[in-house]
Enzyme design. Sequence first.
Site, PDB file in Angstrom:
ATOM      1  N   TYR A   1       1.024  -1.168   0.049  1.00  0.00           N
ATOM      2  CA  TYR A   1       0.071   0.032   0.039  1.00  0.00           C
ATOM      3  C   TYR A   1       0.855   1.203   0.092  1.00  0.00           C
ATOM      4  O   TYR A   1       1.487   1.736   0.964  1.00  0.00           O
ATOM      5  CB  TYR A   1      -0.958   0.024   1.231  1.00  0.00           C
ATOM      6  CG  TYR A   1      -2.001   0.794   1.236  1.00  0.00           C
ATOM      7  CD1 TYR A   1      -2.156   1.788   0.126  1.00  0.00           C
ATOM      8  CD2 TYR A   1      -3.064   0.995   2.342  1.00  0.00           C
ATOM      9  CE1 TYR A   1      -3.506   2.719   0.184  1.00  0.00           C
ATOM     10  CE2 TYR A   1      -3.763   1.965   2.215  1.00  0.00           C
ATOM     11  CZ  TYR A   1      -4.211   2.769   1.337  1.00  0.00           C
ATOM     12  OH  TYR A   1      -5.416   3.567   1.339  1.00  0.00           O
TER      13      TYR A   1
ATOM     14  N   LYS B   1      -1.375  -1.155  -4.127  1.00  0.00           N
ATOM     15  CA  LYS B   1      -2.248  -0.061  -3.864  1.00  0.00           C
ATOM     16  C   LYS B   1      -1.819   1.032  -3.744  1.00  0.00           C
ATOM     17  O   LYS B   1      -0.988   1.318  -3.121  1.00  0.00           O
ATOM     18  CB  LYS B   1      -3.116  -0.746  -2.444  1.00  0.00           C
ATOM     19  CG  LYS B   1      -4.294   0.046  -2.339  1.00  0.00           C
ATOM     20  CD  LYS B   1      -4.978  -0.578  -1.185  1.00  0.00           C
ATOM     21  CE  LYS B   1      -6.262   0.525  -0.829  1.00  0.00           C
ATOM     22  NZ  LYS B   1      -7.038   0.196   0.473  1.00  0.00           N
TER      23      LYS B   1
END
Length: 309
Positions: A139, A164
């Site tokens: 992320y 992400k």
Amino acid sequence: MTMRKRKAPKGILGFPVAPMDVEGKLDLDALGKNIEFLIEGGLSSIFVACGAGELHAISNEEYRSMVEVAVKKTQGKVPIYTGVGGNISNALEQAKISEELGAEGYLILPPYLIDPSQDGIYDYLKTIIQSTDLNAIVYQRDNCILDSKTLIKLCEFPQLVGFKDGVGNMENNTEFTHLIGDRLEWVNGMPLAEVTMAAYVNLGYTSYSSAISNYIPHISAMYYEALLNGNKEVAHELHEDVILPIHRIRKQKKGYAVSLIKAGMQIVGLPVTTNVRAPIAPVEKEHYDQLKKIIDHALEKYPVPSRVI
């Protein structure tokens, strides 16, 4: 030993909250209802104890109990991923708990406090990725900003299945998807991702995490279907009526990326209080009332399909 499926979930990803009772204690029954609602709403997967699940504010004992509930509720229905991150020692313990309880993988959130160099970020992510055989999604946000060399190097680990993005640097995203292609699943992790998904789709991002899916999942589904099918009129209407008005409230106060979700859930009748843990602040009454008007209008104009109820 069976080979693990090296593939990240696609589509709209479900991120349940960490429901708290009036005393601020974790409400596991409400978490179960939250997860059931997401699955019934057609979300492709469940990501428990991540940012929306207040990973920063729960103990690892609470973490274990949340993952146990998620595993029980998702069994055989959709993939379950967990959040791991922050303090490296805690992250490794969370990764072990996730593996022990049968999660498919985890989303690695940024380390705390430190603004690391690229080799520091690489070591942090590598250590967590290699600690188990579970699938891992990186992320990118806050103090975990990768350059292309670091991301390419991380792709050497078969456990890494996704990336992400929560930053929104489209120049970097273009470079990443161009260089790495379909080696990774690309996930839009921007706050209220429906706002930016039209731009991300053109770069090869086929998945996103949806905050509003915790209370109006059918709106997310309608929007994404319209986007993928090129139905600009429907996408524009949903932006005008629902998505952008909610986004404007979310921008009013830091922490609303979490607390506004709980407010929306309470408004639609889910058994969730608006309690959050410090340093996140609860939604102010004025903003709660504004959100209720938007949701009431959305449900009147875009009724929930009977199969989702």
